[in-house]
Design a protein around this motif. Structure first.
Motif, PDB file in Angstrom:
ATOM      1  N   MET A   1      97.259  23.904  20.962  1.00 46.98           N
ATOM      2  CA  MET A   1      97.849  23.862  19.548  1.00 46.98           C
ATOM      3  C   MET A   1      97.468  22.265  19.185  1.00 46.98           C
ATOM      4  O   MET A   1      97.667  21.342  19.988  1.00 46.98           O
ATOM      5  CB  MET A   1      99.428  23.527  19.932  1.00 46.98           C
ATOM      6  N   LEU A   2      96.433  22.227  18.023  1.00 46.55           N
ATOM      7  CA  LEU A   2      95.908  21.026  17.853  1.00 46.55           C
ATOM      8  C   LEU A   2      96.131  20.371  16.332  1.00 46.55           C
ATOM      9  O   LEU A   2      96.624  21.317  15.471  1.00 46.55           O
ATOM     10  CB  LEU A   2      94.279  21.193  17.742  1.00 46.55           C
ATOM     11  N   ASN A   3      96.487  19.330  16.424  1.00 41.78           N
ATOM     12  CA  ASN A   3      96.608  18.765  14.932  1.00 41.78           C
ATOM     13  C   ASN A   3      95.220  19.064  14.097  1.00 41.78           C
ATOM     14  O   ASN A   3      95.504  19.124  13.015  1.00 41.78           O
ATOM     15  CB  ASN A   3      96.736  17.205  15.036  1.00 41.78           C
ATOM     16  N   ARG A   4      94.252  18.793  14.511  1.00 42.99           N
ATOM     17  CA  ARG A   4      92.923  19.128  13.860  1.00 42.99           C
ATOM     18  C   ARG A   4      91.973  19.555  14.762  1.00 42.99           C
ATOM     19  O   ARG A   4      91.769  19.300  16.012  1.00 42.99           O
ATOM     20  CB  ARG A   4      92.226  18.071  13.414  1.00 42.99           C
ATOM     21  N   GLY A   5      91.237  20.680  14.441  1.00 38.35           N
ATOM     22  CA  GLY A   5      90.325  21.439  15.114  1.00 38.35           C
ATOM     23  C   GLY A   5      89.218  22.040  14.219  1.00 38.35           C
ATOM     24  O   GLY A   5      89.129  21.720  13.071  1.00 38.35           O
ATOM     25  N   THR A   6      88.338  22.692  14.542  1.00 43.76           N
ATOM     26  CA  THR A   6      87.030  23.430  13.793  1.00 43.76           C
ATOM     27  C   THR A   6      87.614  24.069  12.758  1.00 43.76           C
ATOM     28  O   THR A   6      87.134  24.122  11.679  1.00 43.76           O
ATOM     29  CB  THR A   6      86.094  23.980  14.671  1.00 43.76           C
ATOM     30  N   GLY A   7      88.794  24.759  12.778  1.00 43.72           N
ATOM     31  CA  GLY A   7      89.511  25.643  11.769  1.00 43.72           C
ATOM     32  C   GLY A   7      90.036  24.623  10.734  1.00 43.72           C
ATOM     33  O   GLY A   7      90.800  25.296   9.875  1.00 43.72           O
ATOM     34  N   GLY A   8      90.301  23.044  10.957  1.00 42.77           N
ATOM     35  CA  GLY A   8      90.993  22.476   9.955  1.00 42.77           C
ATOM     36  C   GLY A   8      92.213  21.881  10.623  1.00 42.77           C
ATOM     37  O   GLY A   8      92.213  21.825  11.812  1.00 42.77           O
ATOM     38  N   ALA A   9      93.204  21.622   9.798  1.00 43.45           N
ATOM     39  CA  ALA A   9      94.434  20.873  10.341  1.00 43.45           C
ATOM     40  C   ALA A   9      95.342  21.842  10.891  1.00 43.45           C
ATOM     41  O   ALA A   9      95.398  22.882  10.380  1.00 43.45           O
ATOM     42  CB  ALA A   9      94.986  20.126   9.215  1.00 43.45           C
ATOM     43  N   MET A  10      96.233  21.491  12.013  1.00 42.93           N
ATOM     44  CA  MET A  10      97.287  22.328  12.367  1.00 42.93           C
ATOM     45  C   MET A  10      96.845  23.711  12.849  1.00 42.93           C
ATOM     46  O   MET A  10      96.989  24.672  11.845  1.00 42.93           O
ATOM     47  CB  MET A  10      98.536  22.406  11.327  1.00 42.93           C
ATOM     48  N   VAL A  11      95.963  23.669  13.752  1.00 44.07           N
ATOM     49  CA  VAL A  11      95.481  25.021  14.444  1.00 44.07           C
ATOM     50  C   VAL A  11      95.661  25.411  15.627  1.00 44.07           C
ATOM     51  O   VAL A  11      95.892  24.289  16.603  1.00 44.07           O
ATOM     52  CB  VAL A  11      93.962  25.209  14.074  1.00 44.07           C
ATOM     53  N   PHE A  12      95.660  26.626  16.211  1.00 48.72           N
ATOM     54  CA  PHE A  12      95.633  27.126  17.604  1.00 48.72           C
ATOM     55  C   PHE A  12      93.990  27.167  17.812  1.00 48.72           C
ATOM     56  O   PHE A  12      93.486  27.664  16.753  1.00 48.72           O
ATOM     57  CB  PHE A  12      96.066  28.356  17.640  1.00 48.72           C
ATOM     58  N   ALA A  13      93.653  26.718  18.783  1.00 49.32           N
ATOM     59  CA  ALA A  13      92.335  26.912  19.239  1.00 49.32           C
ATOM     60  C   ALA A  13      92.240  27.768  20.840  1.00 49.32           C
ATOM     61  O   ALA A  13      92.592  26.970  21.754  1.00 49.32           O
ATOM     62  CB  ALA A  13      91.557  25.574  19.165  1.00 49.32           C
ATOM     63  N   PRO A  14      91.649  28.791  20.791  1.00 53.03           N
ATOM     64  CA  PRO A  14      91.308  29.728  19.568  1.00 53.03           C
ATOM     65  C   PRO A  14      92.357  30.439  18.954  1.00 53.03           C
ATOM     66  O   PRO A  14      93.548  30.376  19.253  1.00 53.03           O
ATOM     67  CB  PRO A  14      90.518  30.863  20.294  1.00 53.03           C
ATOM     68  N   ALA A  15      92.178  30.873  17.610  1.00 54.53           N
ATOM     69  CA  ALA A  15      93.462  31.162  16.785  1.00 54.53           C
ATOM     70  C   ALA A  15      93.421  32.817  16.907  1.00 54.53           C
ATOM     71  O   ALA A  15      94.424  33.387  16.739  1.00 54.53           O
ATOM     72  CB  ALA A  15      92.961  31.020  15.307  1.00 54.53           C
TER      73      ALA A  15
ATOM     74  N   MET B   1     102.068  25.334   7.144  1.00 60.26           N
ATOM     75  CA  MET B   1     100.685  24.598   6.988  1.00 60.26           C
ATOM     76  C   MET B   1      99.441  25.541   7.518  1.00 60.26           C
ATOM     77  O   MET B   1      98.549  25.144   7.818  1.00 60.26           O
ATOM     78  CB  MET B   1     100.548  23.396   7.702  1.00 60.26           C
ATOM     79  N   GLY B   2      99.988  26.936   7.847  1.00 63.75           N
ATOM     80  CA  GLY B   2      98.946  27.874   8.432  1.00 63.75           C
ATOM     81  C   GLY B   2      98.696  27.626  10.024  1.00 63.75           C
ATOM     82  O   GLY B   2      97.561  28.393  10.404  1.00 63.75           O
ATOM     83  N   MET B   3      99.502  27.279  10.676  1.00 67.94           N
ATOM     84  CA  MET B   3      99.415  26.984  12.074  1.00 67.94           C
ATOM     85  C   MET B   3      99.930  28.413  12.739  1.00 67.94           C
ATOM     86  O   MET B   3     101.056  28.555  13.027  1.00 67.94           O
ATOM     87  CB  MET B   3      99.914  25.813  12.737  1.00 67.94           C
ATOM     88  N   VAL B   4      98.939  29.546  12.793  1.00 66.01           N
ATOM     89  CA  VAL B   4      99.166  30.744  13.309  1.00 66.01           C
ATOM     90  C   VAL B   4      97.965  31.200  14.186  1.00 66.01           C
ATOM     91  O   VAL B   4      96.943  30.548  14.059  1.00 66.01           O
ATOM     92  CB  VAL B   4      99.523  31.730  11.943  1.00 66.01           C
ATOM     93  N   ALA B   5      98.212  32.083  14.991  1.00 61.32           N
ATOM     94  CA  ALA B   5      97.403  32.805  15.960  1.00 61.32           C
ATOM     95  C   ALA B   5      97.624  34.305  15.926  1.00 61.32           C
ATOM     96  O   ALA B   5      98.685  34.664  15.695  1.00 61.32           O
ATOM     97  CB  ALA B   5      97.461  32.227  17.298  1.00 61.32           C
ATOM     98  N   LEU B   6      96.596  34.973  16.405  1.00 60.82           N
ATOM     99  CA  LEU B   6      96.915  36.582  16.592  1.00 60.82           C
ATOM    100  C   LEU B   6      96.125  36.918  17.645  1.00 60.82           C
ATOM    101  O   LEU B   6      95.130  36.370  18.053  1.00 60.82           O
ATOM    102  CB  LEU B   6      96.068  37.176  15.271  1.00 60.82           C
ATOM    103  N   ILE B   7      96.834  37.704  18.447  1.00 60.65           N
ATOM    104  CA  ILE B   7      96.634  38.332  19.765  1.00 60.65           C
ATOM    105  C   ILE B   7      96.269  39.685  19.638  1.00 60.65           C
ATOM    106  O   ILE B   7      97.356  40.487  19.362  1.00 60.65           O
ATOM    107  CB  ILE B   7      97.341  37.740  20.899  1.00 60.65           C
ATOM    108  N   GLN B   8      95.193  40.221  19.887  1.00 59.49           N
ATOM    109  CA  GLN B   8      94.867  41.646  19.912  1.00 59.49           C
ATOM    110  C   GLN B   8      94.995  42.135  21.319  1.00 59.49           C
ATOM    111  O   GLN B   8      94.100  41.447  22.249  1.00 59.49           O
ATOM    112  CB  GLN B   8      93.595  42.047  19.267  1.00 59.49           C
ATOM    113  N   VAL B   9      95.822  42.865  21.891  1.00 62.06           N
ATOM    114  CA  VAL B   9      95.898  43.473  23.271  1.00 62.06           C
ATOM    115  C   VAL B   9      95.675  44.709  23.152  1.00 62.06           C
ATOM    116  O   VAL B   9      96.215  45.854  22.675  1.00 62.06           O
ATOM    117  CB  VAL B   9      97.290  43.188  23.922  1.00 62.06           C
ATOM    118  N   GLY B  10      94.431  45.066  23.800  1.00 64.29           N
ATOM    119  CA  GLY B  10      93.825  46.506  23.856  1.00 64.29           C
ATOM    120  C   GLY B  10      93.797  47.073  22.288  1.00 64.29           C
ATOM    121  O   GLY B  10      93.204  46.220  21.594  1.00 64.29           O
ATOM    122  N   SER B  11      94.037  48.155  22.214  1.00 66.89           N
ATOM    123  CA  SER B  11      94.122  48.839  20.933  1.00 66.89           C
ATOM    124  C   SER B  11      94.952  48.465  20.014  1.00 66.89           C
ATOM    125  O   SER B  11      96.359  48.282  20.418  1.00 66.89           O
ATOM    126  CB  SER B  11      94.162  50.351  20.958  1.00 66.89           C
TER     127      SER B  11
END
Length: 119
Positions: free
Chosen positions: A1-15, A78-88
């Motif tokens: 959980m970052l204030n700023r990362g390669t994806g911009g401000a307020m991001v999960f890394a990896p997202a 502000m778009g601070m979201v993440a997505l996890i794909q588990v299996g199919s």
């Protein structure tokens, strides 16, 4: 959980994370103003919403195949979201796409980019 990362401000890394059923995903804040929590309507059937505490690590064990949506509650708009794909992703990807349409604009943009990576 970052204030700023390669994806911009307020991001999960990896997202975007690909995992297997039974894996553990750790969300580690770099600032006390963040949390991680799963999003109702963006979870496989039978999975309940879980909320991590502010400024503390959140450990999520992904048990069911499908797509899991995650947000930082204070920075969701502000778009601070993440997505996890588990299996199919077959079990709920259509429902997640529908739910994404109701998210704040910045979150919607980031979720849409991540959904393009779901296989």
């Amino acid at each position: 959980m970052l204030n700023r990362g390669t994806g911009g401000a307020m991001v999960f890394a990896p997202a975007f994370v690909q995992a297997r059923p039974g894996d553990t995903i750790r969300f580690v804040p770099t600032d006390p103003g963040h949390n991680a929590e799963t999003i109702a309507g963006m979870l496989p059937a039978g999975v309940t919403v879980q909320r991590g505490p502010m400024g503390r690590e959140f450990v999520l064990r992904v048990s069911q195949p499908g797509v899991y949506g995650v947000k930082c509650a204070p920075h969701y708009s502000m778009g601070m979201v993440a997505l996890i794909q588990v299996g199919s992703a077959d079990s709920n990807v259509a429902a997640v796409r529908t739910a994404v349409a109701r998210t704040p604009p910045m979150a919607r943009r980031r979720f849409t980019e991540m959904l393009a990576r779901v296989r």
